[in-house]
Design a protein around this motif. Structure first.
Motif, PDB file in Angstrom:
ATOM      1  N   ARG A 123       0.814  -1.222   0.000  1.00 59.31           N
ATOM      2  CA  ARG A 123       0.000   0.000   0.000  1.00 59.31           C
ATOM      3  C   ARG A 123       0.844   1.266   0.000  1.00 59.31           C
ATOM      4  NH1 ARG A 123      -2.653   0.759   4.700  1.00 59.31           N
ATOM      5  NH2 ARG A 123      -1.361  -0.787   5.711  1.00 59.31           N
ATOM      6  N   GLN A 163       1.623   3.073  -3.172  1.00 64.72           N
ATOM      7  CA  GLN A 163       0.541   3.832  -3.795  1.00 64.72           C
ATOM      8  C   GLN A 163       0.259   5.144  -3.071  1.00 64.72           C
ATOM      9  OE1 GLN A 163      -0.616   2.574  -6.697  1.00 64.72           O
ATOM     10  NE2 GLN A 163       0.908   0.997  -6.284  1.00 64.72           N
ATOM     11  N   GLU A 164       0.916   5.357  -1.928  1.00 66.03           N
ATOM     12  CA  GLU A 164       0.660   6.542  -1.108  1.00 66.03           C
ATOM     13  C   GLU A 164       1.885   7.460  -1.149  1.00 66.03           C
ATOM     14  OE1 GLU A 164      -0.665   5.147   2.725  1.00 66.03           O
ATOM     15  OE2 GLU A 164      -2.365   4.120   1.840  1.00 66.03           O
ATOM     16  N   ASP A 183       1.351  -5.387   5.427  1.00 69.30           N
ATOM     17  CA  ASP A 183       1.543  -5.804   4.023  1.00 69.30           C
ATOM     18  C   ASP A 183       2.641  -6.832   3.863  1.00 69.30           C
ATOM     19  OD1 ASP A 183      -0.461  -4.051   3.333  1.00 69.30           O
ATOM     20  OD2 ASP A 183       0.895  -2.495   2.590  1.00 69.30           O
TER      21      ASP A 183
END
Length: 110
Positions: free
Chosen positions: A31, A34-35, A109
């Motif tokens: 994640r 994507q941030e 993750d």
């Protein structure tokens, strides 16, 4: 301390604190990748990391850590690869024959 371990630690700390070193790269995974707006804060926290303990750093290489960044559990790990990227490096103390990759990610993750 074994000179080889000392050299590995030095190279790992260089990548961790500076974000660069010879044949070194930093990547975000899961994640976090994507941030984009959070990657800088995570990188800065990892650069300042100094909570070395035998559980996370049993060989003294400074190649793994876990911390909290703005309420999120984050881990980072440094791996060593041969120059072709296909195999683990047999000489992680030698940047001429080793690619060093530090991966940043949220702990869930992993």
């Amino acid at each position: 301390m074994d000179p080889k371990i000392y050299r590995i630690r030095y190279l790992n700390d260089e990548l961790r604190t500076e974000g660069i070193c010879r044949n070194g790269r930093v990547v975000a995974a899961g994640r976090l990748a994507q941030e984009f707006e959070k990657i800088g804060a995570v990188g800065a926290a990892v650069a300042a990391y100094d909570d070395w303990n035998e559980g996370d750093d049993p060989y003294g290489e400074h190649d793994f850590g876990k911390l909290d960044v703005n309420g999120e559990a984050v881990i980072w790990k440094i791996d060593y690869y041969s120059l072709d990227g296909m195999h683990g490096s047999e000489h992680p103390d030698d940047p001429a024959v080793t690619i060093r990759i530090m991966t940043l990610m949220y702990a869930p993750d992993y």
